[in-house]
Design an enzyme around this catalytic site. Structure first.
Site, PDB file in Angstrom:
ATOM      1  N   LYS A 100       0.801  -0.999  -0.100  1.00 36.82           N
ATOM      2  CA  LYS A 100      -0.050  -0.119  -0.048  1.00 36.82           C
ATOM      3  C   LYS A 100       0.820   1.326  -0.031  1.00 36.82           C
ATOM      4  O   LYS A 100       0.516   2.100  -0.834  1.00 36.82           O
ATOM      5  CB  LYS A 100      -1.120  -0.178   1.081  1.00 36.82           C
ATOM      6  CG  LYS A 100      -1.848   1.033   1.152  1.00 36.82           C
ATOM      7  CD  LYS A 100      -2.739   1.385   2.487  1.00 36.82           C
ATOM      8  CE  LYS A 100      -1.973   2.130   3.304  1.00 36.82           C
ATOM      9  NZ  LYS A 100      -2.407   2.594   4.612  1.00 36.82           N
ATOM     10  N   ASP A 103      -6.618   0.801   0.812  1.00 37.50           N
ATOM     11  CA  ASP A 103      -6.302   1.086   2.460  1.00 37.50           C
ATOM     12  C   ASP A 103      -7.831   0.604   2.879  1.00 37.50           C
ATOM     13  O   ASP A 103      -8.875   0.367   2.116  1.00 37.50           O
ATOM     14  CB  ASP A 103      -6.346   2.775   2.751  1.00 37.50           C
ATOM     15  CG  ASP A 103      -7.368   3.387   2.425  1.00 37.50           C
ATOM     16  OD1 ASP A 103      -8.326   3.219   1.844  1.00 37.50           O
ATOM     17  OD2 ASP A 103      -7.193   4.817   2.748  1.00 37.50           O
TER      18      ASP A 103
END
Ligand code: SF4
Length: 215
Positions: A121, A139
């Site tokens: 991420k 997320d």
């Protein structure tokens, strides 16, 4: 309306509603963004921005952080959750940048992901925002909103969600779609109380339609 057309419409509306969606972590360099993103794990961007405003005035290069011990960095970031681990990772990441990249942040997703403390991420956030490399960082907001909207289907992990989103969204829109889903998740499609009644995507959203029907 078929699924493809429904998804196209959702992306179109998100673009109209959030034309300026952007990364809300304050930064002026790729390195600052990398540090801010590491700090943002399980913390709000607002809180991270409060900490980095003070922190980056003191240290904002790989050289400066590499010279610190994790113990010296900890008090600077102690308002944030997981601060001990984050301090350790930021110092190790900075030392790796000095050792392998002359202190520069590599403009390469895989190289980013190989740095200490940098997961997929974070690598995607930095690649897309600092270097304009198309990527979809998943997320908690992206994961939740993409599922509710049916942009992905039963993806169990962030990685599986990312794969499906990359398949279902044109590459040119990946980075913007990431920001727009986050904006929508923070402002309308909140985790506990999504405001479906006032959501501009309601007519195209399977979850919202279900919720409104159920009253
Ligand atoms: Fe979220 Fe409801 Fe909007 Fe669907 S209709 S995106 S569930 S707020």
């Amino acid at each position: 309306m078929d699924t493809k057309e429904r998804r196209r419409k959702i992306l179109e509306i998100l673009g109209e509603v959030y034309p300026d969606a952007h990364c809300e972590l304050n930064h002026t360099t790729p390195f600052e963004l990398l540090v801010a993103t590491i700090l943002s794990a399980q913390c709000t961007d607002k809180r991270v921005n409060m900490v980095t405003e003070r922190l980056f005035a003191k240290y904002n290069t790989a050289e400066a952080f590499a010279d610190l011990s994790p113990e010296a960095l900890e008090p600077e970031i102690k308002e944030l959750g997981l601060f001990r681990n984050k301090a350790k990772n930021i110092v190790a990441m900075s030392r790796a940048l000095i050792r392998d990249y002359d202190g520069e942040v590599p403009a390469d997703r895989d190289a980013l992901e190989a740095l200490p403390g940098v997961g997929r991420k974070t690598a995607n956030v930095v690649a897309s925002n600092a270097f304009d490399i198309p990527a979809i960082a998943v997320d908690t907001h992206v994961f939740r909103v993409a599922h509710r909207l049916g942009l992905v289907h039963r993806a169990k992990t962030p990685r599986a969600t990312e794969e499906q989103l990359m398949k279902n969204i044109p590459k040119a829109l990946w980075t913007q779609a990431h920001h727009r889903l986050i904006f929508h998740g923070r402002r309308v499609c909140e985790a506990r109380n999504p405001r479906c009644d006032e959501c501009p995507l309601l007519s195209y959203c399977p979850e919202g339609t279900k919720r409104v029907k159920a009253g």
